[in-house]
Enzyme design. Structure first.
Site, PDB file in Angstrom:
ATOM      1  N   HIS A 125      14.203  17.283   4.375  1.00 57.46           N
ATOM      2  CA  HIS A 125      15.674  17.274   4.434  1.00 57.46           C
ATOM      3  C   HIS A 125      16.166  17.803   5.779  1.00 57.46           C
ATOM      4  O   HIS A 125      17.100  17.259   6.367  1.00 57.46           O
ATOM      5  CB  HIS A 125      16.267  18.113   3.292  1.00 57.46           C
ATOM      6  CG  HIS A 125      16.306  17.396   1.990  1.00 57.46           C
ATOM      7  ND1 HIS A 125      17.476  16.923   1.455  1.00 57.46           N
ATOM      8  CD2 HIS A 125      15.333  17.066   1.113  1.00 57.46           C
ATOM      9  CE1 HIS A 125      17.218  16.327   0.310  1.00 57.46           C
ATOM     10  NE2 HIS A 125      15.927  16.410   0.074  1.00 57.46           N
TER      11      HIS A 125
ATOM     12  N   ASP B  81      23.471  20.815  -1.457  1.00 59.51           N
ATOM     13  CA  ASP B  81      22.305  20.086  -1.930  1.00 59.51           C
ATOM     14  C   ASP B  81      21.265  21.093  -2.404  1.00 59.51           C
ATOM     15  O   ASP B  81      20.637  21.739  -1.582  1.00 59.51           O
ATOM     16  CB  ASP B  81      21.753  19.200  -0.814  1.00 59.51           C
ATOM     17  CG  ASP B  81      20.861  18.082  -1.329  1.00 59.51           C
ATOM     18  OD1 ASP B  81      20.567  18.048  -2.536  1.00 59.51           O
ATOM     19  OD2 ASP B  81      20.457  17.238  -0.516  1.00 59.51           O
TER      20      ASP B  81
ATOM     21  N   ALA C  85      17.819  25.517  -2.292  1.00 65.48           N
ATOM     22  CA  ALA C  85      16.373  25.625  -2.512  1.00 65.48           C
ATOM     23  C   ALA C  85      15.769  26.745  -1.679  1.00 65.48           C
ATOM     24  O   ALA C  85      16.226  27.027  -0.577  1.00 65.48           O
ATOM     25  CB  ALA C  85      15.685  24.308  -2.155  1.00 65.48           C
TER      26      ALA C  85
END
Length: 181
Positions: free
Chosen positions: A48, A82, A34
């Site tokens: 996160h 992730d 991201a």
């Protein structure tokens, strides 16, 4: 060991991946896909980050995931990616696929095909433990917009291919893991 953890939004998949990475006993490198492109995504990234162990390594790679995994994989390392969902979205918009879908054209994007194939080809070769997090987007209705349908189709295909290359696949719903493979 290759592991895919799937689940819907806020299902607990990232938390489970973090627990498994810690339990691996290996040095953990968190591979984030991201980018903080707006305030909401910045808050999600910070959430996160705050939850992770401070001694974990961090690699931010929004596009060339295969190269990042190749660079950082080692027998004594657990790579936690992730997530594949944001990576796929980044890849779709960095090539021609998104524009082709919006224009109602057939999808013919070498960038998309090459990036996904590179990941699939690389996974079985990587040393160490690799944990990949991805959204399961195929449980809802078929989206109305062509670009949204393209994304859902490509995410489903990617999840199938990654699952086939993994030793363990877990689906998370309501924070509860269900082992699929």
């Amino acid at each position: 060991m290759r592991e895919l953890i799937l689940g819907g939004a806020r299902s607990g998949k990232s938390r489970l991946a973090e627990i498994r990475a810690t339990e691996s006993g290996l040095r953990v490198v968190y591979v984030a896909t991201a980018l903080p492109l707006d305030a909401e995504m910045s808050r999600r990234i910070e959430h996160h980050r705050a939850r992770r162990c401070p001694d974990w390594g961090l690699v931010v790679e929004p596009l060339d995931l295969a190269a990042a995994l190749r660079r950082h994989a080692a027998a004594e390392v657990c790579l936690l990616v992730d997530c594949l969902t944001l990576w796929l979205s980044n890849v779709l918009f960095s090539g021609e696929a998104a524009c082709q879908a919006d224009a109602g054209e057939a999808i013919c994007c070498q960038h998309l095909a090459g990036a996904t194939q590179a990941l699939i080809d690389l996974l079985p070769q990587l040393p160490g433990h690799v944990i990949l997090v991805s959204n399961e987007v195929g449980c809802g209705i078929v989206p109305m917009a062509a670009l949204s349908r393209l994304f859902a189709d490509e995410q489903g295909r990617l999840n199938q291919r990654v699952a086939a290359a993994c030793d363990r696949v877990t689906l998370v719903a309501a924070g509860l893991p269900l082992t699929l493979k």
